[in-house]
Motif scaffolding. Sequence first.
Motif, PDB file in Angstrom:
ATOM      1  N   UNK A 170       0.873  -1.168   0.000  1.00 32.90           N
ATOM      2  CA  UNK A 170       0.000   0.000   0.000  1.00 32.90           C
ATOM      3  C   UNK A 170       0.910   1.217   0.000  1.00 32.90           C
ATOM      4  N   UNK A 171       0.928   1.954  -1.099  1.00 33.59           N
ATOM      5  CA  UNK A 171       1.815   3.102  -1.208  1.00 33.59           C
ATOM      6  C   UNK A 171       1.411   4.240  -0.280  1.00 33.59           C
ATOM      7  N   UNK A 172       2.396   4.793   0.409  1.00 37.46           N
ATOM      8  CA  UNK A 172       2.177   5.964   1.257  1.00 37.46           C
ATOM      9  C   UNK A 172       2.611   7.222   0.507  1.00 37.46           C
ATOM     10  N   UNK A 173       3.869   7.210  -0.025  1.00 36.96           N
ATOM     11  CA  UNK A 173       4.398   8.393  -0.708  1.00 36.96           C
ATOM     12  C   UNK A 173       5.600   8.009  -1.553  1.00 36.96           C
ATOM     13  N   UNK A 174       5.624   8.474  -2.789  1.00 36.31           N
ATOM     14  CA  UNK A 174       6.823   8.310  -3.619  1.00 36.31           C
ATOM     15  C   UNK A 174       7.863   9.299  -3.138  1.00 36.31           C
ATOM     16  N   UNK A 175       9.090   8.826  -3.046  1.00 34.91           N
ATOM     17  CA  UNK A 175      10.166   9.646  -2.488  1.00 34.91           C
ATOM     18  C   UNK A 175      11.123  10.172  -3.547  1.00 34.91           C
ATOM     19  N   UNK A 176      11.174   9.526  -4.700  1.00 35.80           N
ATOM     20  CA  UNK A 176      12.096   9.939  -5.758  1.00 35.80           C
ATOM     21  C   UNK A 176      13.341   9.089  -5.759  1.00 35.80           C
ATOM     22  N   UNK A 230      -4.620  11.690  -3.870  1.00 33.01           N
ATOM     23  CA  UNK A 230      -4.183  10.411  -3.314  1.00 33.01           C
ATOM     24  C   UNK A 230      -5.374   9.505  -3.005  1.00 33.01           C
ATOM     25  N   UNK A 231      -5.328   8.294  -3.505  1.00 36.81           N
ATOM     26  CA  UNK A 231      -6.340   7.277  -3.236  1.00 36.81           C
ATOM     27  C   UNK A 231      -5.636   6.056  -2.666  1.00 36.81           C
ATOM     28  N   UNK A 232      -5.718   5.835  -1.351  1.00 35.06           N
ATOM     29  CA  UNK A 232      -5.067   4.662  -0.766  1.00 35.06           C
ATOM     30  C   UNK A 232      -5.659   3.379  -1.350  1.00 35.06           C
ATOM     31  N   UNK A 233      -4.772   2.497  -1.831  1.00 32.79           N
ATOM     32  CA  UNK A 233      -5.257   1.269  -2.463  1.00 32.79           C
ATOM     33  C   UNK A 233      -4.158   0.223  -2.556  1.00 32.79           C
TER      34      UNK A 233
END
Length: 169
Positions: free
Chosen positions: A36-42, A118-121
């Motif tokens: 479950x993705x929280x945040x892309x960091x780069x 953002x759509x948590x999925x």
Amino acid sequence: MYSLNVPVPSAVAALAGELATDLPTAHTRDRGRHTLGVKRLGGDGPSDYARLEARTREALTGTPTFEARVTGIEIFEAAPVGTSPVVYLAVESPGLRDLHLDLCAVFEPVDDIEGEGYTPHVTIARGGHAETAERVAAREIDPLEWTVDELVFWDSERIEPVSTVSLPV
């Protein structure tokens, strides 16, 4: 590209895997690769990772455990990135949303998929036939709940975890 993700419990991964079998023309994730993705960091490689991890760990200071709940099956008919449709398990979690927005203040949000978009999925499958995706998404499932007490730094190039951080931080 690195991201911060929530590892999903085995019941969620098993459900995603089971549903994926009914999407034979779509690209699915291998068992054990659901997150479950929280945040892309780069970042583009190992030399960026240490800096990104340190910056993220600092931003996570004070982050408590939080609850998450899979509530149903939904579809992104036209995903902003990658192939469509995307069939996914919808996740409700105020704590996850708060954490995501906190990290958006530290790391630039990716247009159309982060910040307010953002759509948590948990992705079940990408591509394939829209009609089949709609049939799968029409199914009723029992909610699955868990406490998020760990986060994973994820390497999207290798499709594997790099390190973890326990909550509360």
